[in-house]
Design a protein around this motif. Structure first.
Motif, mmCIF file in Angstrom:
data_model
loop_
_atom_site.group_PDB
_atom_site.id
_atom_site.type_symbol
_atom_site.label_atom_id
_atom_site.label_comp_id
_atom_site.label_asym_id
_atom_site.label_seq_id
_atom_site.Cartn_x
_atom_site.Cartn_y
_atom_site.Cartn_z
ATOM 1 N N ALA A 206 0.029 -34.855 54.119
ATOM 2 C CA ALA A 206 -0.626 -34.090 55.182
ATOM 3 C C ALA A 206 0.287 -33.096 55.892
ATOM 4 C CB ALA A 206 -1.213 -35.063 56.211
ATOM 5 N N TYR A 207 1.572 -33.459 56.074
ATOM 6 C CA TYR A 207 2.448 -32.638 56.920
ATOM 7 C C TYR A 207 3.290 -31.694 56.056
ATOM 8 C CZ TYR A 207 5.576 -31.441 60.775
ATOM 9 O OH TYR A 207 6.279 -30.759 61.748
ATOM 10 N N PRO A 208 3.048 -30.399 56.124
ATOM 11 C CA PRO A 208 3.741 -29.462 55.238
ATOM 12 C C PRO A 208 5.213 -29.264 55.565
ATOM 13 C CG PRO A 208 2.372 -28.257 56.800
ATOM 14 C CD PRO A 208 2.063 -29.711 56.984
ATOM 15 N N HIS A 209 5.637 -29.689 56.755
ATOM 16 C CA HIS A 209 7.018 -29.447 57.176
ATOM 17 C C HIS A 209 7.898 -30.699 57.077
ATOM 18 C CE1 HIS A 209 5.561 -25.607 58.541
ATOM 19 N NE2 HIS A 209 4.696 -26.186 59.355
ATOM 20 N N LEU A 210 7.490 -31.660 56.275
ATOM 21 C CA LEU A 210 8.282 -32.888 56.139
ATOM 22 C C LEU A 210 9.719 -32.579 55.726
ATOM 23 C CD1 LEU A 210 8.508 -36.020 55.971
ATOM 24 C CD2 LEU A 210 7.831 -35.807 53.570
ATOM 25 N N HIS A 211 9.900 -31.729 54.712
ATOM 26 C CA HIS A 211 11.234 -31.452 54.171
ATOM 27 C C HIS A 211 12.030 -30.463 55.016
ATOM 28 C CE1 HIS A 211 11.208 -33.580 50.251
ATOM 29 N NE2 HIS A 211 9.896 -33.503 50.414
ATOM 30 N N THR A 212 11.374 -29.733 55.879
ATOM 31 C CA THR A 212 12.098 -28.768 56.713
ATOM 32 C C THR A 212 12.305 -29.252 58.132
ATOM 33 O OG1 THR A 212 10.010 -27.650 57.261
ATOM 34 C CG2 THR A 212 11.259 -26.812 55.374
ATOM 35 N N HIS A 213 11.470 -30.181 58.587
ATOM 36 C CA HIS A 213 11.525 -30.612 59.988
ATOM 37 C C HIS A 213 11.968 -32.055 60.160
ATOM 38 C CE1 HIS A 213 9.169 -31.516 63.953
ATOM 39 N NE2 HIS A 213 10.457 -31.395 64.165
ATOM 40 N N LEU A 214 11.320 -32.982 59.439
ATOM 41 C CA LEU A 214 11.565 -34.406 59.692
ATOM 42 C C LEU A 214 12.659 -35.017 58.829
ATOM 43 C CD1 LEU A 214 7.934 -35.833 60.106
ATOM 44 C CD2 LEU A 214 9.497 -34.954 61.848
ATOM 45 N N LEU A 215 12.750 -34.613 57.569
ATOM 46 C CA LEU A 215 13.616 -35.311 56.617
ATOM 47 C C LEU A 215 15.085 -34.883 56.588
ATOM 48 C CD1 LEU A 215 13.918 -37.432 54.438
ATOM 49 C CD2 LEU A 215 12.942 -35.807 52.785
ATOM 50 N N PRO A 216 15.454 -33.634 56.854
ATOM 51 C CA PRO A 216 16.862 -33.238 56.722
ATOM 52 C C PRO A 216 17.818 -34.146 57.495
ATOM 53 C CG PRO A 216 15.517 -31.295 57.004
ATOM 54 C CD PRO A 216 14.600 -32.472 57.216
ATOM 55 N N GLY A 217 18.857 -34.616 56.801
ATOM 56 C CA GLY A 217 19.866 -35.467 57.425
ATOM 57 C C GLY A 217 19.465 -36.922 57.568
ATOM 58 N N LYS A 218 18.313 -37.315 57.006
ATOM 59 C CA LYS A 218 17.831 -38.686 57.161
ATOM 60 C C LYS A 218 17.582 -39.330 55.802
ATOM 61 C CE LYS A 218 15.338 -37.424 61.402
ATOM 62 N NZ LYS A 218 15.087 -35.996 61.166
ATOM 63 N N LYS A 219 17.517 -40.652 55.818
ATOM 64 C CA LYS A 219 17.130 -41.433 54.652
ATOM 65 C C LYS A 219 15.706 -41.925 54.896
ATOM 66 C CE LYS A 219 21.262 -40.932 53.044
ATOM 67 N NZ LYS A 219 21.520 -39.929 51.995
ATOM 68 N N ILE A 220 14.815 -41.630 53.960
ATOM 69 C CA ILE A 220 13.400 -41.908 54.163
ATOM 70 C C ILE A 220 12.966 -43.176 53.434
ATOM 71 C CG2 ILE A 220 12.698 -40.460 52.200
ATOM 72 C CD1 ILE A 220 10.236 -39.640 53.865
ATOM 73 N N LEU A 221 12.089 -43.947 54.084
ATOM 74 C CA LEU A 221 11.468 -45.122 53.493
ATOM 75 C C LEU A 221 9.971 -44.987 53.721
ATOM 76 C CD1 LEU A 221 13.858 -47.862 54.928
ATOM 77 C CD2 LEU A 221 13.924 -46.878 52.640
ATOM 78 N N THR A 222 9.172 -45.035 52.662
ATOM 79 C CA THR A 222 7.741 -44.810 52.800
ATOM 80 C C THR A 222 6.946 -46.079 52.516
ATOM 81 O OG1 THR A 222 7.378 -44.152 50.490
ATOM 82 C CG2 THR A 222 8.088 -42.433 52.020
ATOM 83 N N GLY A 223 5.774 -46.158 53.133
ATOM 84 C CA GLY A 223 4.915 -47.312 52.905
ATOM 85 C C GLY A 223 3.575 -47.144 53.568
#
Length: 222
Positions: A132-149
């Motif tokens: 849903a969120y088009p800015h995941l890779h530009t806004h939320l994810l940079p510099g972080k380790k992601i875990l999805t569920g």
């Protein structure tokens, strides 16, 4: 062989509804003569996703000596842990570079001992956010380790146990969570709040709420 967790099915309690077959991501369960059976013991990963779907309580986890889980060379199993440098440049015109720096990403597949979790800035992300969120890779994810569920389709007790192990072992420097505005996503926040109560130090985290039409609807410090 070594002892590992595996499911056990009580045929007397089983009503043959087949919900466990759908829930098993490994294809280890089948309906045989009207009853659920563990037909591929060697691929049962012991996570117990099927347990929460059984309406009669016929499935439980036990410890049993069994053959090691046969990981396939698809890159998905948790033993194929990788960390890499995110893409800095797009490979095609107008492409957004990926900010992903590790694999796997599914909460159920990432081992708590993964080196990339240690002292990391973690982003716990509901599955639908990535769509849903088009800015995941530009806004939320940079510099972080992601875990999805997804707390709607996986047993919450498994998420609680996994998140507890990760937060205790990894001792992250920061924690954020991205959820959709739908009610079921709030269970991820509740799970993190419950796990945080078991930590020796309070770990504040930020909650991003994404609307179903892909907007950043709210940011909350918890």
């Amino acid at each position: 062989m070594k002892a590992s967790k595996i499911i056990e099915i009580d045929e007397e309690l089983c009503n043959g509804c087949g919900q466990c077959v759908i829930a098993c991501h490994e294809g280890a369960i089948a309906i045989v003569n009207g009853k659920a059976k563990l037909v591929a013991e060697e691929v049962c990963d012991g996570l117990g996703a099927c347990i929460g779907e059984c309406p009669t309580g016929a499935i439980k986890l036990i410890e049993k000596k069994s053959q090691p889980f046969p990981f396939l060379p698809c890159g998905c199993p948790s033993h194929q842990v990788k960390e890499f440098i995110p893409k800095n440049q797009p490979t095609v015109a107008n492409e957004i570079p990926s900010a992903l720096s590790h694999w796997p990403v599914k909460l159920r597949l990432v081992p708590p001992s993964a080196k990339f979790l240690k002292g990391a800035n973690l982003l716990i992300c509901a599955d639908c956010v990535a769509v849903a969120y088009p800015h995941l890779h530009t806004h939320l994810l940079p510099g972080k380790k992601i875990l999805t569920g997804c707390p709607k389709f996986d047993p919450p007790e498994l998420y609680w146990e996994k998140l507890s192990e990760i937060l205790h072992q990894a001792q992250p420097n920061g924690l954020e969570i991205a959820i959709m505005e739908v009610p079921c996503c709030k269970n991820l926040v509740k799970l993190l709040l419950d796990v945080r109560k078991t930590l020796s130090q309070k770990l504040p985290f930020k909650v991003y709420t994404i609307s179903i039409d892909g907007r950043l609807k709210d940011i909350e410090e918890v």
